[in-house]
Design an enzyme around this catalytic site. Structure first.
Site: not given
Ligand SMILES: NC(=O)c1ccc[n+]([C@@H]2O[C@H](COP(=O)([O-])OP(=O)(O)OC[C@H]3O[C@@H](n4cnc5c(N)ncnc54)[C@H](OP(=O)(O)O)[C@@H]3O)[C@@H](O)[C@H]2O)c1
Length: 248
Positions: A148-149, A57, A152, A84
């Site tokens: 959140y912002g 985690d 980041k 990530n």
């Molecule tokens: N999607 C968007 O629109 C977007 C836009 C801008 C930035 N981002 C950033 O991109 C990154 C990835 O986003 P995503 O959209 O790909 O996410 P996602 O699909 O919601 O999650 C990706 C993975 O992260 C794992 N995870 C969540 N919390 C965790 C923790 N505390 N420790 C370890 N693993 C964890 C989850 O698995 P488990 O639940 O099994 O841990 C999941 O498999 C994030 O930092 C997010 O802020 C995303």
């Protein structure tokens, strides 16, 4: 291009992290993905011999050292860290409390910081790379997105700061400020209902100059590009991968 390089990707079980894991593996790298659910990691790694899973985690301060240790035990080197895993929240200021602030910052700031710090001696040996995941909202203001912002924004500042600190060791540090991407983030991290998600997605489609939300591969491709040895004269940068959203 990345034969025998070792990549750690936190939150690599779905979304952008998984797309990146697959792309790095396709380029010849060995990849350690972390996540909190063992069964998710097991399902992915069963089909990918060069991707291994490690339950950790990012919000647990002990995870950093254990994750680095797991990669070193498996392959004996670390070349690239992708911070990530991220937490999110749509939270009006009136609803904020100490725990909600901690919940976001522990995963989005403390976890990446501790992992980067733990990896330094290994990255120094390989002249490695740290990639931090930010968001368009790390610099663009958003109502109800202040936690959140700002988390980041913190990782973007750290990206620039660490780039200066670690350049003498030959370690590069960059971030990607992703625009809205088709993953489970709105549902699983932001806690939105299906109706709210549809409304947000429609609004985003209309706001993004290139007319579509991103796919995980749109972002993963930039992570792999940052690791390309021919594109290595870049550090301290936050690269917007967002269909032009930032400039609106
Ligand atoms: N999607 C968007 O629109 C977007 C836009 C801008 C930035 N981002 C950033 O991109 C990154 C990835 O986003 P995503 O959209 O790909 O996410 P996602 O699909 O919601 O999650 C990706 C993975 O992260 C794992 N995870 C969540 N919390 C965790 C923790 N505390 N420790 C370890 N693993 C964890 C989850 O698995 P488990 O639940 O099994 O841990 C999941 O498999 C994030 O930092 C997010 O802020 C995303």
């Amino acid at each position: 291009m990345l034969n025998n390089k070792v990549v750690i990707i936190t939150g690599g079980g779905s979304g952008i992290g998984l797309a990146a894991a697959r792309m790095f593996a396709a380029k010849g790298a060995n990849v350690l993905i972390t996540g909190r659910r063992m069964e998710v990691l097991e399902e992915i790694t069963a089909n990918h011999p060069s991707i291994k899973g490690f339950v950790a985690d990012a919000g647990n301060p002990e995870s950093a050292a254990l994750t680095v240790e797991a990669a070193m035990k498996q392959w004996g080197r670390i070349d690239i860290i992708v911070n990530n895993a991220g937490a999110g929240a749509i939270m009006p200021l009136e609803d904020v409390n100490a725990q909600s602030i901690l919940d976001i910052f522990t995963v989005n700031v403390t976890g990446p910081t501790l992992l980067a710090a733990a990896a330094i001696p290994h990255l120094e040996k390989t002249k490695g790379l740290i990639i931090n995941m930010s968001s368009t909202y790390g610099s663009k203001a958003g109502a109800n997105l202040s936690l959140y912002g700002s988390s980041k924004a913190a990782i973007e500042y750290m990206t620039r700061s660490w780039a200066l600190e670690l350049a003498p060791k030959g370690i590069r540090v960059n971030a990607i400020a992703s625009g809205p991407v088709e993953t489970a983030f709105l549902r699983d991290r932001m806690g939105l209902t299906p109706e709210q998600i549809d409304a947000v997605k429609e609004h985003e489609r209309q706001s993004i100059p290139l007319g579509r939300r991103g796919e995980p591969n749109d972002v993963a491709a930039w992570m792999v590009s940052l690791a390309n040895p021919e594109m290595s004269w870049v550090t301290g940068q936050v690269i917007g991968v967002d269909g032009g959203l930032m400039v609106t």
